[in-house]
Design an enzyme around this catalytic site. Sequence first.
Site, short mmCIF file in Angstrom:
data_model
loop_
_atom_site.label_atom_id
_atom_site.label_comp_id
_atom_site.label_asym_id
_atom_site.label_seq_id
_atom_site.Cartn_x
_atom_site.Cartn_y
_atom_site.Cartn_z
N ASP A 9 -100.37 -1.64 -77.34
CA ASP A 9 -100.01 -2.65 -78.31
C ASP A 9 -100.52 -2.25 -79.69
O ASP A 9 -101.67 -1.81 -79.84
CB ASP A 9 -100.64 -3.98 -77.87
CG ASP A 9 -100.33 -5.13 -78.79
OD1 ASP A 9 -99.15 -5.48 -78.93
OD2 ASP A 9 -101.29 -5.68 -79.38
N GLU B 287 -96.56 1.49 -79.13
CA GLU B 287 -95.82 0.61 -80.01
C GLU B 287 -96.23 1.05 -81.42
O GLU B 287 -97.32 0.71 -81.88
CB GLU B 287 -96.19 -0.85 -79.77
CG GLU B 287 -95.45 -1.81 -80.69
CD GLU B 287 -95.95 -3.25 -80.58
OE1 GLU B 287 -95.11 -4.16 -80.61
OE2 GLU B 287 -97.18 -3.45 -80.48
#
Length: 665
Positions: A331, A367
């Site tokens: 993330d 990401e």
Amino acid sequence: MQTITAEHGCPARLGASPTPAGVHFAVTSADATRIDLCLFEPGSARETARLPLPGRRGDTWFGFVPGIGVGALYGFRADGAYDPARALRFDAAKLLVDPYALALDRPFVYHPALAAPASERLDTAALVPCAVVADPPRDAGRLVPGRPGLTYELNVRGYTQRHPGVPEHLRGTLGALAEPAVLDHIAGLGVETVELMPIAAFLDERHLVRLGLTNAWGYNPICHMAPDPRLVPGGWAEVRRVTEGFHARGIRVLLDVVLNHSGESDRIGPTVSCRGLDNRAYYRHEPDGELVNVTGTGNTIALDREPGLRLAVETLRTWGECGGIDGFRYDLAPVLGRTDEGFRADAPLLRAIASDSVLATMIHVAEPWDIGLGGYQVGRFPEPFLEWGDGFRDDVRRFWRGDRGTLSGLATRLAGSPDRFDPAARQASDCVNFVCAHDGFSLLDLVSYADKHNWANGEENRDGHGDNHSWNNGVEGASEDPGIRAARARDVRALLATLFLARGTPMLVAGDEFGRTQGGNNNAYAQDNPTTWLDWSGADLDLARFTAELAALRAREPALHLDRFLVGTDLCGEPDVAWLAPDGSPMVAPEWTSRGEPWLGLRLAGGEEGRAVLAYLNAAQASVTVTPPPGRWRLLLRSDAPGETLGTAPLTLPPRAVVIFGAEA
């Protein structure tokens, strides 16, 4: 009376390390003046012993407690200066959970007292979980290293909460994923890798508690190495049982990890772990002591230095060695490469992952954006990272919405995004293609809502992305009109076919293969309810079969899965791709911008391994007549009417559809 000694020396690991004679404890803090180990009676908040850690080597405090072992409950208290302007947040009244804890006795629950200033001296022992001394085996097996292939992003709780084939006591837990009905569905789709959304122990955000909501996604961790008791009540044995179940089907397991921040939030957030132990070292700060916030959550972990770097590496190794996890999705991954000078591809943590004997063989998916300055880093991560490709999401959506001037962007995404990923240094599979992800509209909602509908989140619909390149086929939201429902189903199949046609690594959100909806909520992180719980009873099984057919077609045809960018290079005597004009000839440069029709044709070479494939994508509301290139072509798939045939050349392409042919000898 319990005793503690430093005579055994500083242990190699931080956290709790059990031995036959007792347990070693170690924790890091540069600025504390005293750290106490607190032992607790099982099943209560009663503190049975408070023992100052007697040893110190550098910033590591340590001690050995004889006569206790696996299952013992413990926590820490750290004393020192409380001066937020200098990033010092010590408060001996706060019970602190070990950042290296491998198990907790109960979940985290937010309470305002956890954020009380030190001057109030509110004891939080009754409000904070105890760490549990654990010693899970570190010999978990993983599948042979390789590329992830078709990836299935899955919310653990929402996936089985309403699954009729899962025993009720298992629903909503990680263990439910090992049930035969679940494994059969996932394997039947042709999934090669399951990507689990976070399962580490997390704390609900304080504003959700005020609103009576809970976090449904888990992107607010406190203990990065401890499975959350709500999601994984069986602890490490449950993690291992599930990964073994997937591995037996030949399916890899990735875990979404949130190393960029913690649930301790901003300057008025709770003090439950790292903040109370060594706030200045674990988190990045501005010169005035204010927390750096490039994550949008209130804090940013400093991963370019100890102790954040060590915590991150140990977290990854633990999930691999103890749980059998095959790799990770990161993330807000630019935080992994952030230093005082900004993002660097050779940052300490990125180097550590690439050089570690365990981690270097695992799958790593970034990401590649955060909200800070220089936070968009798509295409800039080093080996061994793959990266999410948001350009694919946006350009494919715009094409199928019917936007003008989208042909060039669509072709670039179908080619593997060589504009973002250097073909000389990267593989096409380094780009993870997706039309939808957990963050945003579901696939059905994408074609059913022109605008977000996030009112249930309690933020007056201000949260979530505002520009989604979505459309509603004439009516906003759910509709019983047969024509509208048919149009939406047709658009969903066209989007899925585009995903499987493109070079790169395809990713699908669990449930999109059978028509999940979130009622137009494109930021459903706060909806731990039927909004995010998959409706298995209403599943569109025909759509699921079509998705499986797409996956099988891609796996069967080398022209669709060759791991190389489409850049016009020679492939066994023919170009790897030819972009086609209506008469079947290669399209020339002016046509990319002058042609108004939203459709695209391409011929893909299969090389030595397979036959050529011909594909047409028609986003127009009307049929389009085209002439195929020379050769004999057999229909393999049409997204608008699976199983039905088309006429002979010249071809009439159906509206809002993808049509794929294979060359015949």
